[in-house]
Design a protein around this motif. Sequence first.
Motif, PDB file in Angstrom:
ATOM      1  N   ALA A 101      -2.911  25.112  -9.309  1.00 15.80           N
ATOM      2  CA  ALA A 101      -2.382  24.361 -10.455  1.00 15.80           C
ATOM      3  C   ALA A 101      -1.204  23.489 -10.043  1.00 15.80           C
ATOM      4  N   ILE A 102      -0.302  24.029  -9.233  1.00 17.29           N
ATOM      5  CA  ILE A 102       0.860  23.256  -8.778  1.00 17.29           C
ATOM      6  C   ILE A 102       0.415  22.102  -7.895  1.00 17.29           C
ATOM      7  N   ALA A 103      -0.518  22.362  -6.997  1.00 17.79           N
ATOM      8  CA  ALA A 103      -1.018  21.309  -6.109  1.00 17.79           C
ATOM      9  C   ALA A 103      -1.679  20.199  -6.916  1.00 17.79           C
ATOM     10  N   ALA A 104      -2.423  20.558  -7.956  1.00 18.47           N
ATOM     11  CA  ALA A 104      -3.086  19.553  -8.792  1.00 18.47           C
ATOM     12  C   ALA A 104      -2.061  18.701  -9.535  1.00 18.47           C
ATOM     13  N   SER A 105      -0.995  19.322 -10.043  1.00 18.58           N
ATOM     14  CA  SER A 105       0.008  18.542 -10.780  1.00 18.58           C
ATOM     15  C   SER A 105       0.789  17.630  -9.848  1.00 18.58           C
ATOM     16  N   VAL A 106       1.067  18.075  -8.640  1.00 15.76           N
ATOM     17  CA  VAL A 106       1.758  17.227  -7.663  1.00 15.76           C
ATOM     18  C   VAL A 106       0.879  16.045  -7.294  1.00 15.76           C
ATOM     19  N   GLN A 107      -0.403  16.291  -7.116  1.00 17.65           N
ATOM     20  CA  GLN A 107      -1.347  15.227  -6.781  1.00 17.65           C
ATOM     21  C   GLN A 107      -1.454  14.229  -7.927  1.00 17.65           C
ATOM     22  N   ALA A 108      -1.408  14.716  -9.164  1.00 17.29           N
ATOM     23  CA  ALA A 108      -1.555  13.850 -10.326  1.00 17.29           C
ATOM     24  C   ALA A 108      -0.362  12.913 -10.474  1.00 17.29           C
ATOM     25  N   HIS A 109       0.833  13.340 -10.092  1.00 19.75           N
ATOM     26  CA  HIS A 109       1.999  12.475 -10.186  1.00 19.75           C
ATOM     27  C   HIS A 109       2.098  11.660  -8.905  1.00 19.75           C
ATOM     28  N   HIS A 110       1.809  10.383  -9.009  1.00 21.18           N
ATOM     29  CA  HIS A 110       1.737   9.489  -7.858  1.00 21.18           C
ATOM     30  C   HIS A 110       3.130   9.043  -7.419  1.00 21.18           C
ATOM     31  N   SER A 111       3.184   8.535  -6.222  1.00 24.64           N
ATOM     32  CA  SER A 111       4.445   7.976  -5.746  1.00 24.64           C
ATOM     33  C   SER A 111       4.467   6.481  -6.051  1.00 24.64           C
ATOM     34  N   PHE A 112       5.660   5.923  -6.106  1.00 25.99           N
ATOM     35  CA  PHE A 112       5.829   4.490  -6.349  1.00 25.99           C
ATOM     36  C   PHE A 112       5.056   3.685  -5.301  1.00 25.99           C
ATOM     37  N   ALA A 113       5.237   4.029  -4.019  1.00 22.40           N
ATOM     38  CA  ALA A 113       4.635   3.267  -2.920  1.00 22.40           C
ATOM     39  C   ALA A 113       3.116   3.326  -2.914  1.00 22.40           C
ATOM     40  N   ALA A 114       2.547   4.351  -3.519  1.00 28.72           N
ATOM     41  CA  ALA A 114       1.087   4.464  -3.554  1.00 28.72           C
ATOM     42  C   ALA A 114       0.470   3.407  -4.459  1.00 28.72           C
ATOM     43  N   GLU A 115       1.233   2.930  -5.449  1.00 27.64           N
ATOM     44  CA  GLU A 115       0.691   1.998  -6.427  1.00 27.64           C
ATOM     45  C   GLU A 115       1.295   0.605  -6.364  1.00 27.64           C
ATOM     46  N   PHE A 116       2.583   0.522  -6.040  1.00 24.37           N
ATOM     47  CA  PHE A 116       3.293  -0.757  -6.154  1.00 24.37           C
ATOM     48  C   PHE A 116       3.823  -1.221  -4.806  1.00 24.37           C
ATOM     49  N   ASP A 117       3.974  -2.533  -4.674  1.00 20.77           N
ATOM     50  CA  ASP A 117       4.449  -3.140  -3.431  1.00 20.77           C
ATOM     51  C   ASP A 117       5.888  -3.618  -3.638  1.00 20.77           C
ATOM     52  N   ALA A 118       6.836  -2.943  -2.995  1.00 21.90           N
ATOM     53  CA  ALA A 118       8.256  -3.277  -3.157  1.00 21.90           C
ATOM     54  C   ALA A 118       8.600  -4.664  -2.623  1.00 21.90           C
ATOM     55  N   SER A 119       7.723  -5.264  -1.827  1.00 20.89           N
ATOM     56  CA  SER A 119       7.996  -6.604  -1.297  1.00 20.89           C
ATOM     57  C   SER A 119       7.428  -7.707  -2.197  1.00 20.89           C
ATOM     58  N   LYS A 120       6.652  -7.336  -3.209  1.00 26.38           N
ATOM     59  CA  LYS A 120       6.049  -8.321  -4.121  1.00 26.38           C
ATOM     60  C   LYS A 120       6.755  -8.275  -5.471  1.00 26.38           C
ATOM     61  N   ILE A 121       7.858  -9.009  -5.564  1.00 24.50           N
ATOM     62  CA  ILE A 121       8.634  -9.058  -6.801  1.00 24.50           C
ATOM     63  C   ILE A 121       8.216 -10.307  -7.574  1.00 24.50           C
ATOM     64  N   GLN A 122       7.946 -10.125  -8.851  1.00 27.31           N
ATOM     65  CA  GLN A 122       7.457 -11.206  -9.692  1.00 27.31           C
ATOM     66  C   GLN A 122       8.190 -11.159 -11.027  1.00 27.31           C
ATOM     67  N   THR A 123       8.357 -12.315 -11.654  1.00 27.34           N
ATOM     68  CA  THR A 123       8.967 -12.377 -12.981  1.00 27.34           C
ATOM     69  C   THR A 123       7.947 -12.926 -13.963  1.00 27.34           C
ATOM     70  N   ILE A 124       7.799 -12.221 -15.102  1.00 30.39           N
ATOM     71  CA  ILE A 124       6.894 -12.670 -16.153  1.00 30.39           C
ATOM     72  C   ILE A 124       7.672 -12.767 -17.464  1.00 30.39           C
ATOM     73  N   LYS A 125       7.177 -13.601 -18.360  1.00 27.99           N
ATOM     74  CA  LYS A 125       7.801 -13.733 -19.676  1.00 27.99           C
ATOM     75  C   LYS A 125       6.684 -13.707 -20.705  1.00 27.99           C
ATOM     76  N   GLY A 126       6.870 -12.877 -21.736  1.00 32.46           N
ATOM     77  CA  GLY A 126       5.830 -12.794 -22.741  1.00 32.46           C
ATOM     78  C   GLY A 126       6.264 -12.038 -23.974  1.00 32.46           C
ATOM     79  N   SER A 127       5.281 -11.787 -24.817  1.00 35.62           N
ATOM     80  CA  SER A 127       5.490 -11.144 -26.105  1.00 35.62           C
ATOM     81  C   SER A 127       5.081  -9.671 -26.033  1.00 35.62           C
TER      82      SER A 127
END
Length: 135
Positions: A13-39
């Motif tokens: 159960a603990i291993a499954a919950s740790v696996q379910a919570h992803h790391s920032f680096a696994a999903e996002f690229d810290a070198s790709k910064i972008q600015t958006i504007k919207g509603s």
Amino acid sequence: MKTLGVPACMVIAIAASVQAHHSFAAEFDASKIQTIKGSVVEFQWMNPHAYLIVDVTDASGRTARWGIQSRNLSILKRQGLSKRTFTVGEMVTVELFHHHDPAKNVGFARYIVKADGTKYDVIPGGRGGIVPPNP
């Protein structure tokens, strides 16, 4: 044998919950910064992270829906944010780390600026809170 069953289930159960919570680096690229504007379409105040859904219209008039992940609720609360901070229809500017897949309209917020100029620092590991305006 019975005594090993409960600890083994707990480890799984603990291993499954740790696996379910992803790391920032696994999903996002810290070198790709972008600015958006919207509603703002929706502000989802839920664990483990708050999400801001924003419609962004480009120069040609096409609208793209963006999903923007933020920090966890306990950190956001300490920074002065609440489920009422962003309202539907409100214009925001978001500086974000883009998802690894450039085709996805997904990012992790660095700064969120409201139309009145209020700027929120939601950078992972950042100072946090409302950023005072420059004198």
